[in-house]
Scaffold this motif. Structure first.
Motif, PDB file in Angstrom:
ATOM      1  N   UNK A 115       4.206  11.791  -6.025  1.00 42.15           N
ATOM      2  CA  UNK A 115       5.480  11.219  -5.587  1.00 42.15           C
ATOM      3  C   UNK A 115       6.271  10.667  -6.763  1.00 42.15           C
ATOM      4  N   UNK A 116       5.566  10.163  -7.783  1.00 41.61           N
ATOM      5  CA  UNK A 116       6.242   9.619  -8.959  1.00 41.61           C
ATOM      6  C   UNK A 116       6.763  10.712  -9.882  1.00 41.61           C
ATOM      7  N   UNK A 120       0.848  -1.194   0.000  1.00 40.15           N
ATOM      8  CA  UNK A 120       0.000   0.000   0.000  1.00 40.15           C
ATOM      9  C   UNK A 120       0.889   1.250   0.000  1.00 40.15           C
ATOM     10  N   UNK A 121       0.672   2.100  -0.998  1.00 41.86           N
ATOM     11  CA  UNK A 121       1.498   3.309  -1.129  1.00 41.86           C
ATOM     12  C   UNK A 121       0.824   4.546  -0.562  1.00 41.86           C
ATOM     13  N   UNK A 130      -8.007  10.484  -4.542  1.00 39.10           N
ATOM     14  CA  UNK A 130      -7.104  11.324  -3.754  1.00 39.10           C
ATOM     15  C   UNK A 130      -5.820  10.578  -3.417  1.00 39.10           C
ATOM     16  N   UNK A 131      -5.936   9.299  -3.078  1.00 39.09           N
ATOM     17  CA  UNK A 131      -4.747   8.501  -2.777  1.00 39.09           C
ATOM     18  C   UNK A 131      -3.888   8.322  -4.025  1.00 39.09           C
ATOM     19  N   UNK A 132      -4.523   8.081  -5.175  1.00 42.23           N
ATOM     20  CA  UNK A 132      -3.773   7.959  -6.427  1.00 42.23           C
ATOM     21  C   UNK A 132      -3.037   9.252  -6.757  1.00 42.23           C
ATOM     22  N   UNK A 133      -3.696  10.379  -6.539  1.00 38.25           N
ATOM     23  CA  UNK A 133      -3.044  11.665  -6.795  1.00 38.25           C
ATOM     24  C   UNK A 133      -1.789  11.824  -5.943  1.00 38.25           C
ATOM     25  N   UNK A 134      -1.856  11.363  -4.692  1.00 39.03           N
ATOM     26  CA  UNK A 134      -0.680  11.450  -3.825  1.00 39.03           C
ATOM     27  C   UNK A 134       0.456  10.601  -4.371  1.00 39.03           C
TER      28      UNK A 134
END
Length: 402
Positions: A372-373, A136-137, A364-368
Motif C-alpha cells: 500500500x505504501x 492497526x493497518x 504477511x500483514x507487513x507485506x500488505x
C-alpha cells in the motif's frame, strides 16, 4: 506521464530504503541509479507523507562530512498476526519494522460454532492490541486448512471445521472492521521462520507442522507457494494405508491416538509414543508401541521425501506438538532421507517455537502495508530487514492473561 515517473521514483526510493535501512540519500541514489536530485525530491515527499523520517547524522567521508540517515516511520501504524489453531490461538502485534509490542497465547474455544468463534477471534484481537486499535493497518490470519486464493474458501480443516463455514470469515472480517489477509497456518509458519527463524539463511525451504494436523509450507527463492486453491503442500491427504488411510492419520496427534486405541493401547498423549523406556521388551504393550512407532516413522519419511522431491528445499523446518518429541531423532530421519534420494535437505527444529505462525502472519500483514505504501512487489520476499522478532523478544512481551 510525469506523475507516473515521480511515483515510480518514489516507490523505488522507498523500496531501496527498506532494503538498506537505515540509509542516506546518497546510498539510495547509488543503489538505484536514480539521480541525487530526484532521490531528494522523492525523500522530501515521503517525509511529507509521514512515511519516512530522518533519524541521525553519520560521518560519510574521511574529512568529516556528514549525511542524514533515513528510516521508515515505524510507529505510524501497527500490524497484527493471528495464528488460529485447533488447540491454541497466538497473536503478535508489531510496528511497521516488526518491533514486537504484544504477544498472547490463549486456548481456542473449539466448542463454539462458526459465528461465535469468529466473534471470539475479533474480540481477542482487539484485547491484544488494546488502546491502539485505531492505528492497526493490516491483520493476517492463519488457519489450519487449505485456503483458496480464488474465493477464500477453506477446506481440509478436520480439527477446526468451523473455519470451513463461509460464515466464519465473513463474520470475523465484519467484526474486526478491517480486510483480513488469510492463509494456511503452515505457510505462515514457514514465512515466520524464513524472515526471523531457522530458515532465514536460505530462500529454498519448507515447513512441516506436525500436531493436531499435518501442514506443509514450501518456499522457492523466498516466495511461499500457494496454488489457486491452497492445496500446495497438502501431503497429508495422500492415501498410503491398506484401506486408503491418509498420511496424516499416521503422523498427527488424533490419528496416533486412534491407532493406539484400535490396537488396545491407551495413550494419555501422543508424546507417550516417543518416550524412552520399554522399547526392548517383548511385552504386548511394547510390541504395539513399536508397531505404531514404525508406522509413524514410515509415514514421516514418506512426507519428508514428498517435500524433498517436489521442491528440493535446502532446509525442512519441523514444528508443532509432535515435532517437539522428535528433536533427538532428526539425524536419523535425515539419514533415511539420504538413503532414499541421495541428496537430502537439512532437518531442523523451529526457532520461533509455537509462535512461528503468528510471526509469519505479522510478515504477511507487513507485506500488505508495504504494498500500500508503494514498495515494489519483487522486493517483498526479503522484507522486513529485521531481527527484532526473536524467541527472546516474544517471551519478553508475552501476555498470559488476556
Amino acid at each position: 506521464m510525469a506523475q507516473d515517473i515521480r511515483e515510480l521514483n518514489r516507490n523505488a526510493v522507498l523500496t531501496e530504503l527498506l532494503n538498506q535501512r537505515p540509509a542516506t540519500r546518497k546510498q539510495i541514489a547509488e543503489a538505484t541509479g536514480i539521480s541525487a536530485a530526484t532521490v531528494t525530491r522523492a525523500v522530501d515527499q515521503l517525509i511529507l507523507d509521514g512515511v519516512v523520517c530522518e533519524v541521525s547524522e553519520v560521518v560519510v567521508e574521511n574529512r568529516g562530512r556528514r549525511a542524514i540517515l533515513l528510516d521508515l516511520v515505524a510507529d505510524a501504524s501497527l500490524v497484527l498476526g493471528i495464528d488460529l489453531g485447533a488447540s491454541n490461538t497466538r497473536m503478535i502485534v508489531t510496528d511497521l519494522l516488526a518491533n514486537p509490542m504484544t504477544a498472547i497465547e490463549i486456548p481456542t474455544p473449539t466448542e463454539l460454532g462458526p459465528t461465535e468463534l469468529a466473534l471470539w477471534v475479533a474480540d481477542t484481537a482487539k484485547l491484544a492490541v488494546g488502546d491502539h486499535w485505531d492505528t492497526v493497518a493490516a491483520i493476517s490470519l492463519g488457519l489450519p486448512g487449505a485456503v483458496s486464493q480464488v474465493d477464500r474458501t477453506v477446506s481440509n480443516a478436520p480439527n477446526l471445521r468451523q473455519v470451513e463455514d463461509p460464515t466464519f470469515l465473513t463474520v470475523c472480517e465484519l467484526a474486526i472492521g478491517l480486510p483480513l489477509h488469510v492463509d494456511n497456518d503452515a505457510n505462515l509458519a514457514l514465512l515466520g521462520e524464513l524472515r526471523f527463524g531457522a530458515a532465514r539463511h536460505t530462500p529454498y525451504a519448507a515447513m512441516l507442522s506436525l500436531g493436531a494436523g499435518l501442514g506443509v509450507g514450501i518456499a522457492i527463492d523466498g516466495v511461499v507457494l500457494r496454488g489457486r486453491h491452497g492445496l500446495v503442500g497438502e501431503f497429508g491427504q495422500i492415501p498410503i494405508g491398506p484401506h486408503g488411510e491418509r498420511l496424516e492419520s499416521f503422523t498427527t496427534g488424533p490419528g496416533l491416538l486412534r491407532h493406539a486405541a484400535a490396537a488396545g493401547m491407551e495413550l494419555a498423549s501422543p508424546a507417550e509414543l516417543f518416550a524412552d523406556g520399554g522399547g526392548g521388551s517383548d511385552s504386548a504393550p511394547d510390541q504395539v508401541r513399536a508397531k505404531l512407532r514404525a508406522e509413524f516413522d514410515q509415514a514421516l519419511v514418506a512426507v519428508l521425501t514428498a517435500i524433498a522431491v517436489s521442491s528440493e528445499p535446502e532446509t525442512i523446518v519441523l514444528g508443532g506438538g509432535i515435532a517437539k518429541s522428535l528433536t533427538e531423532n532428526l539425524g536419523s530421519y535425515q539419514r533415511l532421507l539420504e538413503q532414499n534420494i541421495r541428496i537430502a535437505p537439512t532437518l531442523t527444529r523451529v526457532e520461533l517455537g509455537d509462535f512461528s505462525g503468528a510471526a509469519g502472519a505479522v510478515v504477511a500483514a507487513l507485506h500488505a502495508v508495504y504494498l500500500d505504501l508503494g514498495v515494489q512487489p519483487s522486493s517483498l520476499s526479503a522484507l522486513p530487514k529485521s531481527n527484532t522478532l526473536s524467541p527472546e523478544s516474544i517471551h519478553d512481551i508475552r501476555r498470559v492473561n488476556v
